[in-house]
Design an enzyme around this catalytic site. Structure first.
Site, PDB file in Angstrom:
ATOM      1  N   GLY A  14     -16.098  44.885  50.275  1.00 49.03           N
ATOM      2  CA  GLY A  14     -16.839  46.087  49.060  1.00 49.03           C
ATOM      3  C   GLY A  14     -18.169  46.569  49.297  1.00 49.03           C
ATOM      4  O   GLY A  14     -18.380  46.487  48.711  1.00 49.03           O
ATOM      5  N   ASN A  16     -19.005  48.856  50.650  1.00 48.77           N
ATOM      6  CA  ASN A  16     -19.078  50.093  49.685  1.00 48.77           C
ATOM      7  C   ASN A  16     -18.962  50.365  48.842  1.00 48.77           C
ATOM      8  O   ASN A  16     -19.906  51.183  48.030  1.00 48.77           O
ATOM      9  CB  ASN A  16     -18.039  50.867  50.581  1.00 48.77           C
ATOM     10  CG  ASN A  16     -17.885  51.683  52.172  1.00 48.77           C
ATOM     11  OD1 ASN A  16     -18.996  52.524  52.287  1.00 48.77           O
ATOM     12  ND2 ASN A  16     -17.279  50.960  52.403  1.00 48.77           N
ATOM     13  N   MET A  92      -6.009  50.030  51.566  1.00 47.76           N
ATOM     14  CA  MET A  92      -6.192  49.555  52.629  1.00 47.76           C
ATOM     15  C   MET A  92      -4.498  50.353  52.290  1.00 47.76           C
ATOM     16  O   MET A  92      -3.907  49.394  52.914  1.00 47.76           O
ATOM     17  CB  MET A  92      -5.708  48.208  53.663  1.00 47.76           C
ATOM     18  CG  MET A  92      -7.635  48.242  53.991  1.00 47.76           C
ATOM     19  SD  MET A  92      -8.311  49.285  54.950  1.00 47.76           S
ATOM     20  CE  MET A  92      -8.066  49.205  56.683  1.00 47.76           C
ATOM     21  N   ARG A  93      -4.244  51.059  51.660  1.00 49.70           N
ATOM     22  CA  ARG A  93      -3.012  51.065  51.112  1.00 49.70           C
ATOM     23  C   ARG A  93      -2.717  52.755  51.866  1.00 49.70           C
ATOM     24  O   ARG A  93      -3.812  53.383  50.575  1.00 49.70           O
ATOM     25  CB  ARG A  93      -2.137  50.866  50.030  1.00 49.70           C
ATOM     26  CG  ARG A  93      -2.542  49.008  49.149  1.00 49.70           C
ATOM     27  CD  ARG A  93      -1.522  48.700  50.137  1.00 49.70           C
ATOM     28  NE  ARG A  93      -0.273  49.074  49.455  1.00 49.70           N
ATOM     29  CZ  ARG A  93       1.162  48.961  49.523  1.00 49.70           C
ATOM     30  NH1 ARG A  93       0.888  48.222  51.063  1.00 49.70           N
ATOM     31  NH2 ARG A  93       2.232  49.078  49.615  1.00 49.70           N
ATOM     32  N   LEU A  94      -1.740  53.247  51.755  1.00 48.23           N
ATOM     33  CA  LEU A  94      -1.062  54.512  51.902  1.00 48.23           C
ATOM     34  C   LEU A  94      -0.741  54.635  50.373  1.00 48.23           C
ATOM     35  O   LEU A  94       0.384  53.885  50.052  1.00 48.23           O
ATOM     36  CB  LEU A  94      -0.229  55.589  53.083  1.00 48.23           C
ATOM     37  CG  LEU A  94      -0.680  55.604  54.437  1.00 48.23           C
ATOM     38  CD1 LEU A  94       0.620  55.310  55.202  1.00 48.23           C
ATOM     39  CD2 LEU A  94      -2.006  56.175  54.463  1.00 48.23           C
ATOM     40  N   ASN A 115     -11.606  59.610  50.518  1.00 45.07           N
ATOM     41  CA  ASN A 115     -11.705  58.797  51.172  1.00 45.07           C
ATOM     42  C   ASN A 115     -12.797  58.728  52.221  1.00 45.07           C
ATOM     43  O   ASN A 115     -13.146  59.406  52.057  1.00 45.07           O
ATOM     44  CB  ASN A 115     -10.261  57.675  51.497  1.00 45.07           C
ATOM     45  CG  ASN A 115     -10.200  56.821  53.138  1.00 45.07           C
ATOM     46  OD1 ASN A 115     -10.622  56.341  52.491  1.00 45.07           O
ATOM     47  ND2 ASN A 115      -9.695  57.728  54.236  1.00 45.07           N
ATOM     48  N   HIS A 117     -14.034  57.480  56.414  1.00 44.32           N
ATOM     49  CA  HIS A 117     -12.833  56.749  57.140  1.00 44.32           C
ATOM     50  C   HIS A 117     -13.798  56.109  58.073  1.00 44.32           C
ATOM     51  O   HIS A 117     -15.019  57.720  58.581  1.00 44.32           O
ATOM     52  CB  HIS A 117     -11.977  58.007  57.845  1.00 44.32           C
ATOM     53  CG  HIS A 117     -11.133  57.054  59.111  1.00 44.32           C
ATOM     54  ND1 HIS A 117     -10.348  55.833  59.501  1.00 44.32           N
ATOM     55  CD2 HIS A 117     -11.371  58.153  60.159  1.00 44.32           C
ATOM     56  CE1 HIS A 117      -9.688  55.627  59.766  1.00 44.32           C
ATOM     57  NE2 HIS A 117     -10.635  56.797  61.441  1.00 44.32           N
TER      58      HIS A 117
HETATM   59  C1  GRF Z   1     -15.058  51.020  55.849  1.00 43.84           C
HETATM   60  O1  GRF Z   1     -15.118  50.587  56.977  1.00 43.84           O
HETATM   61  C2  GRF Z   1     -14.297  52.065  55.770  1.00 43.84           C
HETATM   62  O2  GRF Z   1     -14.190  52.659  55.611  1.00 43.84           O
HETATM   63  C3  GRF Z   1     -12.662  51.235  55.835  1.00 43.84           C
HETATM   64  O3  GRF Z   1     -12.481  50.070  55.351  1.00 43.84           O
HETATM   65  C4  GRF Z   1     -14.241  49.135  55.498  1.00 43.84           C
HETATM   66  C5  GRF Z   1     -14.280  48.709  54.353  1.00 43.84           C
HETATM   67  O4  GRF Z   1     -15.731  48.219  54.078  1.00 43.84           O
HETATM   68  N1  GRF Z   1     -11.773  52.415  54.955  1.00 43.84           N
HETATM   69  P1  GRF Z   1     -16.190  47.445  52.654  1.00 43.84           P
HETATM   70  O5  GRF Z   1     -15.082  46.585  51.625  1.00 43.84           O
HETATM   71  O6  GRF Z   1     -16.451  48.661  51.582  1.00 43.84           O
HETATM   72  O7  GRF Z   1     -17.411  46.718  53.300  1.00 43.84           O
END
Ligand code: GRF
Length: 209
Positions: A14, A16, A92-94, A115, A117
Protein backbone atom coordinates in the site's frame (compact mmCIF):
# COMPACT_ATOMS: atom_id res chain seq x y z
CA UNK A 1 -15.78 21.80 -7.47
CA UNK A 2 -16.65 19.30 -4.72
CA UNK A 3 -14.24 16.53 -3.83
CA UNK A 4 -14.46 13.32 -5.83
CA UNK A 5 -15.44 10.39 -3.57
CA UNK A 6 -13.05 7.53 -4.33
CA UNK A 7 -12.45 3.93 -3.22
CA UNK A 8 -8.92 2.55 -3.26
CA UNK A 9 -8.47 -1.17 -3.99
CA UNK A 10 -5.33 -2.84 -2.61
CA UNK A 11 -3.75 -6.27 -2.12
CA UNK A 12 -0.32 -5.53 -0.70
CA UNK A 13 1.90 -3.09 1.11
CA UNK A 14 0.00 0.00 0.00
CA UNK A 15 2.73 2.55 -0.67
CA UNK A 16 0.56 3.99 -3.44
CA UNK A 17 -2.37 4.11 -1.04
CA UNK A 18 -0.13 6.02 1.39
CA UNK A 19 0.81 8.54 -1.23
CA UNK A 20 -2.82 9.07 -2.27
CA UNK A 21 -3.85 9.48 1.38
CA UNK A 22 -1.19 12.14 1.88
CA UNK A 23 -2.13 13.99 -1.30
CA UNK A 24 -5.80 13.99 -0.23
CA UNK A 25 -5.08 15.05 3.35
CA UNK A 26 -2.74 17.79 2.18
CA UNK A 27 -5.43 19.17 -0.13
CA UNK A 28 -3.17 18.55 -3.12
CA UNK A 29 -5.81 16.59 -5.00
CA UNK A 30 -9.51 17.20 -5.27
CA UNK A 31 -10.58 13.81 -3.94
CA UNK A 32 -11.57 12.10 -0.72
CA UNK A 33 -10.92 8.45 0.08
CA UNK A 34 -14.22 7.10 1.37
CA UNK A 35 -13.13 3.50 1.77
CA UNK A 36 -10.31 1.04 1.10
CA UNK A 37 -11.14 -2.37 -0.36
CA UNK A 38 -8.72 -5.25 0.18
CA UNK A 39 -8.79 -8.92 -0.84
CA UNK A 40 -5.80 -10.11 1.21
CA UNK A 41 -6.13 -10.56 4.99
CA UNK A 42 -3.10 -9.13 6.77
CA UNK A 43 -2.02 -6.87 3.89
CA UNK A 44 -0.12 -3.89 5.32
CA UNK A 45 -2.31 -1.54 3.29
CA UNK A 46 -5.13 -2.29 5.76
CA UNK A 47 -2.98 -0.97 8.60
CA UNK A 48 -2.22 2.20 6.64
CA UNK A 49 -5.94 2.85 6.08
CA UNK A 50 -6.73 2.28 9.76
CA UNK A 51 -4.03 4.72 10.87
CA UNK A 52 -5.89 7.38 8.90
CA UNK A 53 -9.32 6.20 10.12
CA UNK A 54 -10.41 5.22 6.64
CA UNK A 55 -13.02 2.42 6.63
CA UNK A 56 -11.80 -0.90 5.21
CA UNK A 57 -13.79 -3.53 3.36
CA UNK A 58 -11.91 -6.81 3.55
CA UNK A 59 -13.22 -9.55 1.28
CA UNK A 60 -10.86 -12.46 0.78
CA UNK A 61 -11.49 -13.85 -2.72
CA UNK A 62 -10.44 -17.30 -1.47
CA UNK A 63 -13.63 -17.44 0.57
CA UNK A 64 -15.71 -17.34 -2.62
CA UNK A 65 -16.26 -20.06 -5.16
CA UNK A 66 -16.18 -17.68 -8.12
CA UNK A 67 -15.27 -14.16 -9.21
CA UNK A 68 -18.90 -13.05 -9.64
CA UNK A 69 -19.85 -13.82 -6.02
CA UNK A 70 -16.77 -12.05 -4.69
CA UNK A 71 -17.51 -8.99 -6.81
CA UNK A 72 -21.20 -9.00 -5.86
CA UNK A 73 -20.25 -8.81 -2.19
CA UNK A 74 -17.83 -5.96 -2.83
CA UNK A 75 -20.48 -4.07 -4.83
CA UNK A 76 -22.99 -4.55 -2.00
CA UNK A 77 -20.58 -3.33 0.68
CA UNK A 78 -19.35 -0.39 -1.43
CA UNK A 79 -22.84 0.95 -2.07
CA UNK A 80 -23.15 3.10 1.08
CA UNK A 81 -19.87 4.85 0.24
CA UNK A 82 -21.04 5.96 -3.24
CA UNK A 83 -17.58 6.07 -4.84
CA UNK A 84 -17.39 7.84 -8.20
CA UNK A 85 -13.99 6.39 -9.05
CA UNK A 86 -12.33 3.10 -8.11
CA UNK A 87 -8.55 3.31 -7.92
CA UNK A 88 -6.68 0.01 -8.25
CA UNK A 89 -3.44 0.60 -6.33
CA UNK A 90 -1.74 -2.77 -6.45
CA UNK A 91 -5.04 -4.70 -6.53
CA UNK A 92 -3.96 -8.06 -7.85
CA UNK A 93 -7.30 -9.24 -9.24
CA UNK A 94 -8.81 -9.08 -12.69
CA UNK A 95 -12.41 -7.88 -12.69
CA UNK A 96 -15.32 -8.97 -14.86
CA UNK A 97 -16.89 -6.87 -17.64
CA UNK A 98 -20.06 -6.62 -15.50
CA UNK A 99 -18.07 -5.09 -12.65
CA UNK A 100 -16.47 -2.58 -15.03
CA UNK A 101 -19.87 -1.65 -16.47
CA UNK A 102 -21.36 -1.29 -12.99
CA UNK A 103 -18.84 1.41 -12.09
CA UNK A 104 -18.94 3.34 -15.38
CA UNK A 105 -19.12 7.03 -14.44
CA UNK A 106 -22.15 8.38 -16.29
CA UNK A 107 -21.74 11.91 -14.93
CA UNK A 108 -18.24 12.19 -16.34
CA UNK A 109 -18.83 9.88 -19.31
CA UNK A 110 -15.66 8.02 -18.39
CA UNK A 111 -14.77 4.52 -17.25
CA UNK A 112 -14.98 4.43 -13.46
CA UNK A 113 -11.87 2.36 -12.68
CA UNK A 114 -8.20 3.27 -13.07
CA UNK A 115 -5.09 1.18 -12.47
CA UNK A 116 -1.36 1.75 -12.15
CA UNK A 117 1.08 -0.55 -13.91
CA UNK A 118 4.84 -0.55 -13.30
CA UNK A 119 5.97 -0.69 -16.94
CA UNK A 120 5.48 1.25 -20.15
CA UNK A 121 2.39 -0.43 -21.55
CA UNK A 122 1.82 -2.19 -23.86
CA UNK A 123 5.21 -3.64 -22.87
CA UNK A 124 5.33 -6.05 -19.96
CA UNK A 125 1.68 -6.37 -18.90
CA UNK A 126 0.79 -8.74 -16.07
CA UNK A 127 1.73 -9.10 -12.45
CA UNK A 128 5.52 -8.63 -12.57
CA UNK A 129 6.13 -5.41 -14.49
CA UNK A 130 9.36 -4.41 -12.76
CA UNK A 131 10.86 -7.92 -12.86
CA UNK A 132 9.93 -8.46 -16.52
CA UNK A 133 11.33 -5.11 -17.71
CA UNK A 134 14.50 -5.54 -15.63
CA UNK A 135 15.14 -9.11 -16.82
CA UNK A 136 14.56 -8.10 -20.42
CA UNK A 137 17.31 -5.50 -20.03
CA UNK A 138 15.42 -2.42 -21.16
CA UNK A 139 17.32 0.89 -21.03
CA UNK A 140 14.18 2.92 -20.46
CA UNK A 141 11.18 1.76 -18.48
CA UNK A 142 8.26 3.59 -17.02
CA UNK A 143 4.97 3.74 -15.24
CA UNK A 144 1.50 3.74 -16.78
CA UNK A 145 -1.79 4.89 -15.30
CA UNK A 146 -4.68 3.64 -17.40
CA UNK A 147 -8.40 3.00 -17.44
CA UNK A 148 -9.41 -0.56 -16.66
CA UNK A 149 -11.13 -2.42 -19.48
CA UNK A 150 -11.94 -6.10 -20.06
CA UNK A 151 -8.35 -7.09 -20.81
CA UNK A 152 -5.27 -7.33 -18.64
CA UNK A 153 -3.55 -3.91 -18.44
CA UNK A 154 -5.06 -3.05 -21.82
CA UNK A 155 -7.27 0.01 -21.23
CA UNK A 156 -6.66 3.54 -22.56
CA UNK A 157 -3.53 5.21 -21.20
CA UNK A 158 -4.04 8.27 -18.99
CA UNK A 159 -0.46 9.12 -18.02
CA UNK A 160 2.97 7.62 -18.64
CA UNK A 161 6.31 8.61 -17.18
CA UNK A 162 9.70 7.12 -18.01
CA UNK A 163 12.86 6.37 -16.05
CA UNK A 164 16.28 4.97 -17.01
CA UNK A 165 17.83 1.66 -16.09
CA UNK A 166 21.32 2.50 -14.81
CA UNK A 167 24.43 0.36 -15.21
CA UNK A 168 24.73 -0.51 -11.53
CA UNK A 169 21.01 -1.03 -10.92
CA UNK A 170 19.78 -3.97 -8.91
CA UNK A 171 16.14 -4.92 -9.27
CA UNK A 172 15.49 -3.23 -5.91
CA UNK A 173 17.09 0.05 -6.97
CA UNK A 174 15.24 -0.08 -10.30
CA UNK A 175 11.93 -0.69 -8.53
CA UNK A 176 12.52 2.04 -5.95
CA UNK A 177 13.10 4.59 -8.70
CA UNK A 178 9.89 3.48 -10.39
CA UNK A 179 7.87 3.58 -7.17
CA UNK A 180 8.82 7.21 -6.58
CA UNK A 181 7.29 7.99 -9.96
CA UNK A 182 4.20 5.89 -9.16
CA UNK A 183 3.63 7.90 -6.00
CA UNK A 184 3.69 11.11 -8.00
CA UNK A 185 1.72 10.27 -11.14
CA UNK A 186 -1.13 8.29 -9.59
CA UNK A 187 -2.38 11.23 -7.48
CA UNK A 188 -1.90 13.45 -10.53
CA UNK A 189 -4.12 11.16 -12.63
CA UNK A 190 -6.80 11.08 -9.92
CA UNK A 191 -6.78 14.86 -9.78
CA UNK A 192 -7.17 15.14 -13.56
CA UNK A 193 -10.16 12.79 -13.34
CA UNK A 194 -11.67 14.73 -10.42
CA UNK A 195 -11.28 18.07 -12.19
CA UNK A 196 -12.88 16.89 -15.45
CA UNK A 197 -9.64 17.19 -17.39
CA UNK A 198 -9.90 13.81 -19.14
CA UNK A 199 -11.67 12.94 -22.35
CA UNK A 200 -11.37 9.72 -24.36
CA UNK A 201 -11.18 10.00 -28.15
CA UNK A 202 -11.07 6.48 -29.53
CA UNK A 203 -8.35 4.93 -27.43
CA UNK A 204 -6.55 8.20 -26.85
CA UNK A 205 -7.03 10.04 -23.59
CA UNK A 206 -6.90 13.80 -24.10
CA UNK A 207 -5.76 15.90 -21.16
CA UNK A 208 -7.67 19.14 -21.44
CA UNK A 209 -6.22 22.54 -20.47
C1 GRF B 1 2.93 -1.21 -7.61
O1 GRF B 1 4.20 -1.41 -8.19
C2 GRF B 1 1.88 -1.09 -8.69
O2 GRF B 1 2.34 -0.49 -9.85
C3 GRF B 1 1.53 -2.53 -8.94
O3 GRF B 1 1.56 -3.13 -7.66
C4 GRF B 1 2.47 -2.43 -6.83
C5 GRF B 1 1.73 -2.04 -5.57
O4 GRF B 1 2.59 -1.47 -4.62
N1 GRF B 1 0.27 -2.64 -9.63
P1 GRF B 1 2.01 -0.81 -3.30
O5 GRF B 1 1.12 -1.85 -2.64
O6 GRF B 1 1.27 0.43 -3.68
O7 GRF B 1 3.23 -0.52 -2.46
Amino acid sequence: MSKLPIAIFVSGSGTNLQSIIEHCEGGKINAEIKVVVCNVPGAFAIERAKRHTIPVILEDHKQYSNREEHEAKIIERLEPFCPELLVFAGYMRLVTPAFITHFYNKKKKLPGIINIHPALLPSFPGTHGYESAFEYGVKISGITVHFVDEGEDSGPVILQETFHRLNNDTLDKFRDRGLQIEHEIFPRAINLYANNKLEIRGRYVVIKD
